[in-house]
Design a protein around this motif. Sequence first.
Motif, PDB file in Angstrom:
ATOM      1  N   ASP A 261       0.812  -1.215   0.000  1.00 55.10           N
ATOM      2  CA  ASP A 261       0.000   0.000   0.000  1.00 55.10           C
ATOM      3  C   ASP A 261       0.847   1.268   0.000  1.00 55.10           C
ATOM      4  OD1 ASP A 261      -2.742  -0.991  -0.063  1.00 55.10           O
ATOM      5  OD2 ASP A 261      -2.190  -1.986   1.802  1.00 55.10           O
ATOM      6  N   GLU A 262       2.154   1.122  -0.049  1.00 55.13           N
ATOM      7  CA  GLU A 262       3.037   2.278  -0.165  1.00 55.13           C
ATOM      8  C   GLU A 262       3.079   2.787  -1.607  1.00 55.13           C
ATOM      9  OE1 GLU A 262       3.546  -0.256   1.759  1.00 55.13           O
ATOM     10  OE2 GLU A 262       3.599   0.831   3.668  1.00 55.13           O
ATOM     11  N   TYR A 263       2.459   2.028  -2.499  1.00 51.69           N
ATOM     12  CA  TYR A 263       2.390   2.423  -3.912  1.00 51.69           C
ATOM     13  C   TYR A 263       0.951   2.401  -4.365  1.00 51.69           C
ATOM     14  CZ  TYR A 263       7.344   1.526  -4.002  1.00 51.69           C
ATOM     15  OH  TYR A 263       8.673   1.576  -3.736  1.00 51.69           O
ATOM     16  N   ILE A 264       0.627   3.287  -5.288  1.00 52.56           N
ATOM     17  CA  ILE A 264      -0.603   3.115  -6.040  1.00 52.56           C
ATOM     18  C   ILE A 264      -0.186   2.304  -7.258  1.00 52.56           C
ATOM     19  CG2 ILE A 264      -2.467   4.236  -7.311  1.00 52.56           C
ATOM     20  CD1 ILE A 264      -2.410   4.897  -4.265  1.00 52.56           C
ATOM     21  N   THR A 265      -0.719   1.107  -7.376  1.00 51.26           N
ATOM     22  CA  THR A 265      -0.360   0.247  -8.500  1.00 51.26           C
ATOM     23  C   THR A 265      -1.546   0.145  -9.443  1.00 51.26           C
ATOM     24  OG1 THR A 265       1.150  -0.996  -7.101  1.00 51.26           O
ATOM     25  CG2 THR A 265       0.474  -2.048  -9.154  1.00 51.26           C
ATOM     26  N   GLU A 266      -1.360   0.682 -10.627  1.00 46.94           N
ATOM     27  CA  GLU A 266      -2.413   0.599 -11.647  1.00 46.94           C
ATOM     28  C   GLU A 266      -2.026  -0.453 -12.686  1.00 46.94           C
ATOM     29  OE1 GLU A 266      -3.518   4.821 -13.108  1.00 46.94           O
ATOM     30  OE2 GLU A 266      -1.505   4.987 -12.279  1.00 46.94           O
ATOM     31  N   VAL A 285       1.801   0.095 -13.611  1.00 39.96           N
ATOM     32  CA  VAL A 285       2.235   1.488 -13.475  1.00 39.96           C
ATOM     33  C   VAL A 285       2.187   1.843 -11.995  1.00 39.96           C
ATOM     34  CG1 VAL A 285       1.556   3.873 -13.991  1.00 39.96           C
ATOM     35  CG2 VAL A 285       1.502   2.152 -15.799  1.00 39.96           C
ATOM     36  N   VAL A 286       3.279   2.353 -11.460  1.00 40.61           N
ATOM     37  CA  VAL A 286       3.314   2.587 -10.015  1.00 40.61           C
ATOM     38  C   VAL A 286       3.631   4.033  -9.663  1.00 40.61           C
ATOM     39  CG1 VAL A 286       3.883   0.224  -9.367  1.00 40.61           C
ATOM     40  CG2 VAL A 286       5.715   1.805  -9.846  1.00 40.61           C
ATOM     41  N   THR A 287       3.006   4.474  -8.584  1.00 40.53           N
ATOM     42  CA  THR A 287       3.264   5.795  -8.024  1.00 40.53           C
ATOM     43  C   THR A 287       3.561   5.616  -6.543  1.00 40.53           C
ATOM     44  OG1 THR A 287       1.679   6.790  -9.560  1.00 40.53           O
ATOM     45  CG2 THR A 287       2.276   8.103  -7.632  1.00 40.53           C
ATOM     46  N   PRO A 288       4.798   5.876  -6.114  1.00 37.50           N
ATOM     47  CA  PRO A 288       5.059   5.760  -4.678  1.00 37.50           C
ATOM     48  C   PRO A 288       4.323   6.859  -3.912  1.00 37.50           C
ATOM     49  CG  PRO A 288       7.092   6.347  -5.891  1.00 37.50           C
ATOM     50  CD  PRO A 288       5.987   6.234  -6.894  1.00 37.50           C
ATOM     51  N   VAL A 289       3.643   6.492  -2.827  1.00 38.59           N
ATOM     52  CA  VAL A 289       2.920   7.498  -2.040  1.00 38.59           C
ATOM     53  C   VAL A 289       3.353   7.479  -0.577  1.00 38.59           C
ATOM     54  CG1 VAL A 289       0.876   7.628  -3.524  1.00 38.59           C
ATOM     55  CG2 VAL A 289       0.963   5.895  -1.725  1.00 38.59           C
ATOM     56  N   HIS A 290       4.482   6.824  -0.301  1.00 42.22           N
ATOM     57  CA  HIS A 290       4.896   6.661   1.090  1.00 42.22           C
ATOM     58  C   HIS A 290       6.006   7.611   1.479  1.00 42.22           C
ATOM     59  CE1 HIS A 290       7.624   4.363  -1.433  1.00 42.22           C
ATOM     60  NE2 HIS A 290       8.530   4.561  -0.506  1.00 42.22           N
ATOM     61  N   ASN A 291       6.544   8.360   0.520  1.00 45.11           N
ATOM     62  CA  ASN A 291       7.720   9.139   0.893  1.00 45.11           C
ATOM     63  C   ASN A 291       7.637  10.564   0.375  1.00 45.11           C
ATOM     64  OD1 ASN A 291       9.545   9.640  -1.592  1.00 45.11           O
ATOM     65  ND2 ASN A 291       8.884   7.522  -1.840  1.00 45.11           N
ATOM     66  N   ARG A 292       8.469  11.395   0.943  1.00 48.24           N
ATOM     67  CA  ARG A 292       8.522  12.789   0.541  1.00 48.24           C
ATOM     68  C   ARG A 292       9.893  13.080  -0.070  1.00 48.24           C
ATOM     69  NH1 ARG A 292       4.158  12.202   0.644  1.00 48.24           N
ATOM     70  NH2 ARG A 292       2.504  12.982   1.969  1.00 48.24           N
ATOM     71  N   THR A 293      10.499  12.051  -0.652  1.00 49.77           N
ATOM     72  CA  THR A 293      11.847  12.239  -1.177  1.00 49.77           C
ATOM     73  C   THR A 293      11.919  12.018  -2.686  1.00 49.77           C
ATOM     74  OG1 THR A 293      12.302   9.936  -0.620  1.00 49.77           O
ATOM     75  CG2 THR A 293      13.058  11.608   0.935  1.00 49.77           C
ATOM     76  N   CYS A 295       9.733  11.762  -5.992  1.00 52.58           N
ATOM     77  CA  CYS A 295       8.385  12.046  -6.483  1.00 52.58           C
ATOM     78  C   CYS A 295       8.214  11.630  -7.936  1.00 52.58           C
ATOM     79  CB  CYS A 295       8.071  13.518  -6.278  1.00 52.58           C
ATOM     80  SG  CYS A 295       8.046  13.963  -4.536  1.00 52.58           S
ATOM     81  N   LEU A 296       8.122  10.352  -8.145  1.00 51.72           N
ATOM     82  CA  LEU A 296       7.940   9.790  -9.475  1.00 51.72           C
ATOM     83  C   LEU A 296       6.462   9.424  -9.596  1.00 51.72           C
ATOM     84  CD1 LEU A 296       9.697   9.041 -11.907  1.00 51.72           C
ATOM     85  CD2 LEU A 296      10.105   6.824 -10.851  1.00 51.72           C
ATOM     86  N   ILE A 297       5.783  10.071 -10.516  1.00 51.53           N
ATOM     87  CA  ILE A 297       4.338   9.848 -10.613  1.00 51.53           C
ATOM     88  C   ILE A 297       4.019   9.062 -11.877  1.00 51.53           C
ATOM     89  CG2 ILE A 297       2.113  11.051 -10.891  1.00 51.53           C
ATOM     90  CD1 ILE A 297       3.326  13.186  -8.988  1.00 51.53           C
ATOM     91  N   ARG A 298       3.296   7.962 -11.702  1.00 50.52           N
ATOM     92  CA  ARG A 298       2.907   7.072 -12.816  1.00 50.52           C
ATOM     93  C   ARG A 298       4.122   6.544 -13.572  1.00 50.52           C
ATOM     94  NH1 ARG A 298      -2.035   7.517 -16.650  1.00 50.52           N
ATOM     95  NH2 ARG A 298      -2.818   5.645 -15.653  1.00 50.52           N
ATOM     96  N   PHE A 299       4.937   5.773 -12.884  1.00 53.97           N
ATOM     97  CA  PHE A 299       6.081   5.155 -13.552  1.00 53.97           C
ATOM     98  C   PHE A 299       5.641   3.857 -14.227  1.00 53.97           C
ATOM     99  CE2 PHE A 299       9.766   2.368 -13.835  1.00 53.97           C
ATOM    100  CZ  PHE A 299      10.622   3.178 -14.575  1.00 53.97           C
ATOM    101  N   GLY A 300       5.847   3.776 -15.530  1.00 54.22           N
ATOM    102  CA  GLY A 300       5.475   2.578 -16.301  1.00 54.22           C
ATOM    103  C   GLY A 300       6.605   1.564 -16.246  1.00 54.22           C
ATOM    104  N   THR A 301       6.328   0.404 -15.666  1.00 55.28           N
ATOM    105  CA  THR A 301       7.383  -0.596 -15.472  1.00 55.28           C
ATOM    106  C   THR A 301       7.672  -1.384 -16.744  1.00 55.28           C
ATOM    107  OG1 THR A 301       5.786  -2.290 -14.870  1.00 55.28           O
ATOM    108  CG2 THR A 301       6.657  -0.934 -13.074  1.00 55.28           C
TER     109      THR A 301
END
Length: 427
Positions: A261-266, A285-293, A295-301
């Motif tokens: 749950d530290e990532y939004i996984t689409e 596609v993942v967006t880390p939401v657990h950190n403030r360091t 900030c990669l939004i919607r990374f396509g794996t």
Amino acid sequence: MAVESGQEEFFDELEIMSPADRKSYHDRKLAETVDYACEHAPAAKLLFHEAGVNPGDVRTVKDLEKLPVTRKTDLLEMQKAGLPFGGVAAIPPEDIERIFISPGPIYEIQPSSIKWFARSFWAAGFRKGDVVINTFTYHMSPAGILFHEGIRDCGATVVVAGTGNTDLQVQIMKDLGVTGFVGTPSFLMTVINRAAELGYDLKRDLSIKRAWFTGEMLAPSLRTTFEGDYGIDTYQAYAVTEPGGAIAYECRAKSGMHLMDEYITEIVDPETGKQLAPGEVGEIVVTPVHNRTWCLIRFGTGDLSSYIAEPCPCGRTAGRITGIVGRAGDAVKVRGMFVVAKQAEQAITGFSEVASHRLIVGRRQHRDELTLQAELKDKGIDEAKLSADLNKKFQDTCRIKLDRIEFVAAGSIPEDKRGITDERKWE
Ligand SMILES: [Zn+2]
């Protein structure tokens, strides 16, 4: 740390949140992340600006569809244009704890806290008293040191082995009474084979009881060998370097992987970026939401998988995905569903009557048609029954119906034509 619930032990409360709580947790974390990222990470600010989207427009997971997917090649270009981190880092340089290097090179920084990494090792049964050999590299890549900390956070002792030197690894496992293995399935097999060559009896001389794998998929036959022949309980996890971590992990049910749950996984259509329903194969596609360091939004794996809708018998309510079924480039879209050669192979492998096969995508009267050609080993097989069985298995596995099955003589499918052939003409 651990939460007891009946027979099963969970690492924390997040694993057993109710679906409604999970949805609001994800939406809240995402909104906070977006607000923070747009303020502190130039790359995020630019992403929103170029998409014509305001941070306030992304409040829910569904809203992420408004933003484009960033891929590894994009990240590489972003970093080249703005060394060292391409505007993704949102932390003063002097506060960065560790910097990792992925092929590219791509530079990543360690997120502030990674305690949750341990969830995956916990689910694999690592506990205090275990002696776990970590055979991932500690050199440049985050794998070695991050997994190391995850194992420690379960209370187990880590043997800092790193990669290579198989003979010494075998000796270390014997001398230290190693009970757990962390590495790739193929390296564990190499170790087992080498131990046998060196005259060891695996069950008598080594104490390995469980293994945690990532980096490559565990073939079902290899799992059977590890578990059946050697008594090693095996678990897989899915980790991606660029967004900083472990995304999903197996539990005792070993039927798909639970999402962190530290990532939004689409799971999205790689062509449109639109979110797909459970059972539909698409890109992770993942967006880390657990950190403030970082900030990669919607990374396509680039990895393909699908959601599993059914609840898991282990009791965890965390979302689940199937294993990785291929890479985005390997998928062919047929009637709106992605079909991957490897997944089709999984469906057909169990049929001993079939020597080899190929899939052909054609188009007739503006409709895609999917044909399976199967080479039969012997003549005189009940083709009608085999056809019905193949159809059912294929549909269960790939979630799409075959239009026809053609049985052909052994040796008639050339080696370079196996897999999927797209013969559609778009005129
Ligand atoms: Zn489970």
